[in-house]
Design a protein around this motif. Structure first.
Motif, short mmCIF file in Angstrom:
data_model
loop_
_atom_site.label_atom_id
_atom_site.label_comp_id
_atom_site.label_asym_id
_atom_site.label_seq_id
_atom_site.Cartn_x
_atom_site.Cartn_y
_atom_site.Cartn_z
N VAL A 248 0.85 -1.19 0.00
CA VAL A 248 0.00 0.00 0.00
C VAL A 248 0.88 1.24 0.00
CG1 VAL A 248 -1.97 -1.04 1.21
CG2 VAL A 248 -0.14 0.07 2.54
N GLU A 249 0.30 2.36 -0.44
CA GLU A 249 0.84 3.69 -0.23
C GLU A 249 -0.01 4.36 0.84
OE1 GLU A 249 1.82 6.48 -3.33
OE2 GLU A 249 1.81 4.84 -4.78
N VAL A 250 0.62 5.08 1.75
CA VAL A 250 -0.13 5.86 2.72
C VAL A 250 -0.18 7.30 2.24
CG1 VAL A 250 0.46 4.31 4.60
CG2 VAL A 250 1.88 6.33 4.18
N ASP A 251 -1.20 8.04 2.70
CA ASP A 251 -1.44 9.36 2.13
C ASP A 251 -1.28 10.50 3.11
OD1 ASP A 251 -3.61 8.59 3.64
OD2 ASP A 251 -5.11 9.32 2.24
N ARG A 252 -1.33 10.23 4.42
CA ARG A 252 -1.30 11.33 5.38
C ARG A 252 0.12 11.66 5.84
NH1 ARG A 252 -6.64 12.09 7.53
NH2 ARG A 252 -5.71 13.46 9.08
N GLY A 253 1.03 10.69 5.76
CA GLY A 253 2.39 10.90 6.22
C GLY A 253 3.23 9.68 5.91
N LEU A 254 3.84 9.10 6.93
CA LEU A 254 4.69 7.93 6.74
C LEU A 254 4.10 6.71 7.43
CD1 LEU A 254 8.19 9.52 7.47
CD2 LEU A 254 7.15 9.13 5.23
N ALA A 255 4.29 5.55 6.83
CA ALA A 255 3.98 4.29 7.49
C ALA A 255 5.19 3.91 8.31
CB ALA A 255 3.64 3.21 6.47
N ASP A 256 5.34 4.55 9.45
CA ASP A 256 6.55 4.43 10.27
C ASP A 256 6.61 3.05 10.92
OD1 ASP A 256 8.71 4.82 11.95
OD2 ASP A 256 8.07 6.79 12.60
N GLY A 257 5.64 2.73 11.76
CA GLY A 257 5.59 1.44 12.43
C GLY A 257 4.21 0.86 12.35
N PHE A 258 4.09 -0.47 12.43
CA PHE A 258 2.79 -1.11 12.29
C PHE A 258 2.81 -2.49 12.93
CE2 PHE A 258 5.25 -1.38 8.35
CZ PHE A 258 5.40 -2.75 8.19
#
Length: 329
Positions: A248-258
């Motif tokens: 996926v691409e995220v749109d609000r910022g960064l996919a830092d941790g999950f």
């Protein structure tokens, strides 16, 4: 963002499947503030507490379930050499990433901490960032440069091996292997419930010609039981990671941790929000936190509480999901 009291953010369901991941009336609870940049939370089941990093503060903060929502945070440890992500191994010991020591370290039951690994050959790591422990006990971790390039997150230094890799360490044998090389700046990582997939965030936000800026989670197939071959075509023992592609691409910022739940859904930081993606990449739900989110973890009595480390604060969201990484603990 909607609210029931003017303060508590209410998750927004974006797909009908997302509604099943929340109990009725779920809101984001504020548990305590006082961090500079909150990162790397982990639930300690024996102590019924969450510990997490305040990286610029060079300390580990703690929230105890007995203190309740809004009960505040305490300093768990300080002078920790800028720890970042952490997890538990099969014996309940904390395995953490140290920016300052450029190492993966483990804290024993008696409270002593020692380095598990800090070098790739004769070269020091950059600054290990996030870590997971697989069901076979192997430690997988990412190694971007933030602890040697961001002044408040470690110590200035150079990338001694010249790149940013994902590594796998077998603590029993000491074998260290490179497993992913095609992520520009690997950050958060997690396995699917059956460990057949590895998710890795790229937080380089590097411009792609013709496509603007990409902030990605990539996914890889993890092949086990691969052996054999001789000479330059030999395949090393242990899991082989291949077939990398964009999840996926995220749109609000960064996919830092999950983290990934037992249904295979990915609960990721996304700028000032937490976004949940189904295994097929569909957005299921989102909750706007109001601060930039760094990382999350599952915990609580039955593993369904999602704890959110976001800038100055720690939050909790009650869910019906269970963290996949809790299954063998």
């Amino acid at each position: 963002m909607t609210s029931t009291s003017g303060r508590e953010p209410v998750p927004e369901v974006l797909d009908p499947r997302g509604a099943a991941l929340l109990p009725a009336g779920a809101v984001l609870e504020h548990l305590g503030s006082g961090s500079t940049w909150a990162e790397g939370p982990v639930w300690l089941p024996a102590e019924r507490a969450v510990v997490f990093s305040d990286i610029p503060g060079d300390r580990v903060l703690r929230w105890d379930e007995s203190s309740g929502a809004g009960g505040g945070l305490t300093v768990h440890r300080d002078g920790v050499e800028f720890t970042n992500g952490r997890t538990l191994d099969h014996r309940g010991r904390v395995v953490a990433c140290s920016h300052g020591r450029r190492a993966i370290e483990r804290t024993e039951a008696d409270g002593t901490t020692h380095v598990l690994v800090d070098r790739f050959g004769d070269k020091r790591f950059n600054s290990p960032n996030d870590v997971v422990v697989a069901s076979d006990g192997a430690v997988w971790f990412t190694d971007p440069p933030y602890g040697i390039s961001v002044e408040v997150e470690g110590h200035e230094g150079s990338r001694e091996y010249g790149d940013n890799f994902v590594f796998r360490l077998d603590p029993a044998t000491g074998e260290l292997r490179v497993v992913v090389t095609d992520v520009e700046e690997p950050n958060g990582l997690a396995f699917s419930p059956d460990e057949s997939l590895l998710y890795v965030a790229d937080t380089s936000a590097a411009p792609t010609p013709g496509n603007g800026t990409h902030r990605l989670i990539r996914v890889y197939d993890v092949l086990t039981g691969v052996r054999g071959g001789r000479g330059p075509q030999a395949v090393p023992s242990g899991p082989v990671v291949k077939n990398g592609r964009v999840f996926v691409e995220v749109d609000r910022g960064l996919a830092d941790g999950f983290r990934v739940d037992t249904g295979g859904n990915v609960w990721t930081s996304n700028g000032d929000a937490v976004t949940v993606f189904a295994p097929d990449g569909t957005r299921l739900l989102e909750v706007v936190v109001g601060e930039v989110v760094a990382n999350v973890c599952f915990g609580g009595a039955d593993g369904t509480d999602l704890f959110v480390a976001a800038s100055t604060s720690l939050y909790r969201l009650r869910t019906t999901a269970v963290g996949a990484d809790l299954k063998w603990r």
